[in-house]
Design an enzyme around this catalytic site. Structure first.
Site, PDB file in Angstrom:
ATOM      1  CB  THR A 555      -0.868   0.053   1.271  1.00 35.99           C
ATOM      2  OG1 THR A 555      -0.030   0.418   2.379  1.00 35.99           O
ATOM      3  CG2 THR A 555      -1.522  -1.289   1.568  1.00 35.99           C
ATOM      4  CD  GLU A 667       3.896   7.901  -5.542  1.00 30.94           C
ATOM      5  OE1 GLU A 667       3.116   7.668  -4.600  1.00 30.94           O
ATOM      6  OE2 GLU A 667       4.844   7.160  -5.836  1.00 30.94           O
ATOM      7  CG  ASP A 678       8.007   9.608  -5.627  1.00 30.66           C
ATOM      8  OD1 ASP A 678       7.661   9.030  -4.569  1.00 30.66           O
ATOM      9  OD2 ASP A 678       8.381   9.002  -6.647  1.00 30.66           O
ATOM     10  CE  LYS A 682      10.863   6.757  -6.347  1.00 30.98           C
ATOM     11  NZ  LYS A 682      10.466   6.933  -7.742  1.00 30.98           N
TER      12      LYS A 682
END
Ligand code: ADP
Ligand code: ASP
Ligand code: MG
Length: 814
Positions: A555, A667, A678, A682
């Protein structure tokens, strides 16, 4: 002479008695058979319930009584031809009348003494032996039934009386030589004291009756016929892949039974061992199966660990105090206090500091033990030299048994390591100096898991079972289940891993199956699954307490990320493509990493960066082998790459972004990609894995999106992008003018992190990057000039699922 004993399930129905008769008829006519029978399966429990209800004044006992009578009468009718039923029927009716009389007495007096209970329980075996004897008679077999109470003499310890072997042996020998029938039938379990008052030998005691008879007549063998094909490597009700132990020594069998292998009543071995009579454990329902042979010598190269067993309802007593150190006699007094109360000590450990001594006893004796020991040490407790007795309840003992363990070092190491890996806490350990058994006290809730873990460790070296709980079954989760399904056979054959997906869940429902969900059909089952929340899911996984558990989070939910901590603390591995935990504040990230080490488990999130690309794994390998990261340059957003590779000015920027979203590269909220957040997450994860202590606000973000696009709804975002088309066009034109491509680059340089849009010339490593590909360049001490390059598709359900799959295998092989 052969002595045979048939247990409750072997004589439970007319059909099973049919099997018994066939087995008896199959024996050579030259052999005399001495045959012992248990009560019809379940009868002893019913008789106890009957007595207890009568003593409580509950007249429902009469219902049970009539059920018992009906069952036995029906059995006679089913087994014996009508003309010959008479004597058996009248015998059953007489016995039931007698039982009724006793129960009435108990009902009136409201009292059930151990002595009366023995009398009540004795009817089970008396009736079963009478019926089977009549059946054999009707078949024309030369047989005689004797009341074992006339032969087996015991003391007055009702419910578990001790045998007087001298008198008993004499009577059995005389009876067997005085009566010449080829088959002699004995009710098991029952005996009597010197005054002919009925006693019993303890629950499961029919095995013992048979062993007593076998020893008395020096039988050539004793056969215990039951409902399983021999003694198994573990309790078949707890472990799926048990194996029959084909050959085992008396000592080993005794240890296994003593520590809970219910298949043989523990005292059974002693009399046959002293007479060196071989014992066979055989299956009434599968007589052709070889079964187990128990005898004194077991062939060389026999397995080091023969079996394992467990039993519940244990209390641990701990006597502790400075007053115990160096003073002899403390343990003697402790054991005396217990033995005066007739409390059996099951296991003992004493630390070498002599500061405390620990003993395990049957939980029913807890209260009596407490008061007896506290009384015995009254003075020392008052003087505060010894603490009042401490007790820990709801415990179990698990034991590993094998004669050859003493010559093989490291067995206990393996045992405790396997338990430790699965988060099973050990309360006490004992290893007898004979080293035939290593036992550990654990909490009752952990027994099933512990037995399975140990079984796998010592008996299933060929296969390891991994229990996987999957949260999130959307694009990625669905693909993962598909891949697991397709690879099941390969993993079993090549890696000896049996991946059992035991649960699938979405935000509303969970479907669970301990033996493993059928992966071809999980959707339909999940539909029918039960309602769940994230908290329920967590509690459920912990409560199921399965060995080698792996939780997979597919999820993007913050709530799901919250449960990792609790799971890791139970040594449950966590595999996730959800970036929230690894990119949360540094303290939380570091804490999760720390407990992962502490609880000897795995927290794996390879797919957080570059989807299925081996980015984090490679970085970890570099770090572990002593390399150092000098610089990382990377294009980590498949979305942004797609967008800038496809935006050539011929159609609006907004349209290209929409295409990326429609094709599933973004996303759920594309602004997370477009804003660079995002990518920041990372890069943050890479920096942390490279050993830098960093939080997200330490990363510079040179974004390119106009502020107006980034507020309000996703719709507004698309609207505003249209409005700002000239802005995007200008960025593109400038890059084109310089013969460069636009790349959204993440870089980490000597601990300084930033993300932003850059002009990349054709000579640069980042230039040739197509579609949704990602690339990571690691410049390290060992790769100073030419970087280590990892490149390939960095988004998409299929590749992400395969990255998760690889992490699951990694977790499984820890
Ligand atoms: P019976 O009625 O024949 O005396 P029991 O119920 O007393 O049979 O014992 C047989 C049962 O013991 C089996 O059905 C099995 O479930 C259980 N059992 C527990 N541990 C073991 C073991 N290690 N090997 C075989 N059976 C075991
Ligand atoms: N019928 C007795 C019991 O259930 C004895 C036996 O079956 O061995 O305990
Ligand atoms: Mg039994």
């Amino acid at each position: 002479m052969i002595v045979m004993k048939f247990g409750g399930s072997s004589v439970a129905t007319a059909e099973s008695i049919g099997h018994v008769v066939k087995i008896l008829q199959g024996k050579p006519k030259t052999k005399r058979l001495l045959v012992v029978f248990s009560a019809l399966g379940g009868t002893t429990d019913q008789l106890i319930a009957l007595g207890t209800m009568a003593a409580q004044g509950n007249d429902e006992y009469r219902t049970i009584l009539s059920e018992i009578e009906k069952r036995h009468v029906n059995l006679v009718k089913q087994l014996i031809p009508e003309k010959e039923q008479g004597s058996a029927l009248s015998e059953i009716i007489i016995l039931c009348k007698e039982l009724e009389g006793i129960c009435e007495g108990v009902f009136v007096l409201r009292e059930l003494s151990p002595r009366t209970l023995d009398r009540i329980m004795s009817f089970g075996e008396l009736m079963s032996a009478a019926i089977i004897s009549s059946k054999l008679n009707a078949l024309g077999i030369d047989q005689l039934c004797v009341d074992s109470r006339k032969l087996i003499v015991t003391n007055d310890d009702f419910n578990k009386a001790a045998v007087n072997f001298e008198k008993t042996n004499e009577r059995i020998k005389k009876f067997v030589s005085d009566n010449v029938q080829s088959v002699l039938v004995f009710p098991g379990f029952v005996a009597s004291n010197l005054n002919n008052i009925t006693t019993t030998l303890g629950r499961g005691g029919s095995d013992y009756t048979a062993a007593i008879i076998a020893a008395a007549v020096q039988a050539e063998s004793l056969e215990i016929w039951t409902d399983v094909s021999g003694m198994m490597t573990a309790d078949p009700r707890l472990v799926q892949n048990v194996k029959v132990i084909s050959h085992i020594s008396y000592q080993e069998a005794m240890e296994l039974c003593h520590f809970g292998a219910k298949v043989i009543y523990p005292p059974t071995i002693q009399p046959v061992m002293s007479k060196q009579i071989p014992v066979w454990v055989k299956n009434t329902f599968s007589p052709e199966s070889v079964g187990t042979l128990i005898e004194s010598s077991v062939p060389e190269n026999e397995k080091v660990v023969q079996g394992l067993s467990s039993f519940n309802d244990i209390t641990l007593l701990r006597l502790e105090g400075s007053g115990m150190i160096g003073i002899p006699g403390f343990s003697k007094r402790l054991f005396e206090a217990l033995s005066n109360e007739k409390i059996n000590v099951i296991l003992i450990t004493q630390s070498s500091s002599e500061h405390s001594i620990c003993v395990a006893i049957d939980a029913v004796n807890t209260e009596r033990a407490k008061s007896a020991v506290d009384r015995a040490f009254e003075n020392e407790i008052a003087a505060e030299r010894v603490e009042p007795l401490q007790m820990e309840t709801q415990l179990s003992i698990i034991a590993l048994v094998g004669d050859n363990m003493k010559s093989h070092p490291g067995i206990s190491g393996r045992m405790f390591a396997a338990l430790g890996r699965n988060g099973i806490n050990i309360r006490a350990i004992a290893q007898g100096s004979s080293e035939k058994n290593i036992s550990a006290v654990i909490t009752e809730a952990d027994v099933k898991k512990a037995v399975n873990v140990l079984h796998e460790e010592f008996f299933e070296s060929t296969k390891k079972q991994i229990n996987v709980f999957v949260a999130g079954v959307g694009n990625v989760g669905g693909k993962l289940l598909e891949q697991l399904h397709a690879q099941q056979e390969y993993l079993q054959e090549q890696l000896r891993l049996q991946i059992n997906v035991v649960a699938v869940s979405n935000s509303k429902k969970i479907y669970f199956k301990e033996e493993g969900i059928e992966l071809g059909n999980w959707q339909a089952n999940l539909e029918k699954g039960s309602a769940t929340s994230t908290q329920d899911l967590k509690d459920f996984i912990i409560q199921k307490n399965l060995r080698n558990s792996v939780f997979v989070d597919n999820t993007g939910s913050a709530e799901v990320a919250q449960v990792y901590e609790a799971l890791l603390q139970k040594s449950i591995a966590v595999v996730t493509c959800n970036k929230i935990a690894a990119s949360s504040n540094y303290a939380n990230y570091a804490h999760l990493k720390k407990i992962t080490r502490e609880y000897n488990t795995s927290f794996l999130f390879e797919t957080n960066v570059g989807a299925g690309l081996p980015v984090i794994g490679t970085l970890n390998d570099l770090m572990r082998s002593g390399d150092e990261i000098i610089k990382i340059e990377a294009v980590l957003s498949g979305t942004l790459n797609f967008v800038f590779n496809n935006y050539d000015g011929s159609r609006p920027f907004a349209e290209v972004v929409k295409q990326a979203q429609d094709e599933g590269y973004t996303e759920p909220d594309p602004r997370l990609d477009l804003s660079g957040v995002d990518v920041m997450r990372k890069l943050l994860i890479l920096a942390r894995e490279a050993g830098f202590v960093m939080d997200i606000d330490e990363i510079d973000n040179n974004g390119f999106m106009p502020e107006q696009c980034m507020t309000g709804t996703v719709e507004n975002f698309y609207e505003q992008m249209k409005v700002h088309e000239p802005h995007f066009k200008a960025i593109l034109d400038e890059a084109n003018k310089m013969n460069c491509r636009l790349k959204f680059v993440a870089s980490l340089n000597n601990g300084k992190a930033s993300v932003g849009l850059q002009h990349i010339p054709s000579t640069h490593d980042l230039y040739h990057l197509y579609g949704k590909d990602n690339v990571v360049l690691f410049y390290t001490k060992r790769y100073p000039a030419q970087p280590l390059v990892i490149k390939g598709a960095g988004a998409g359900a299929e590749v992400t699922a395969s990255g998760i799959f690889a992490d699951v295998i990694r977790a499984a092989r820890v």
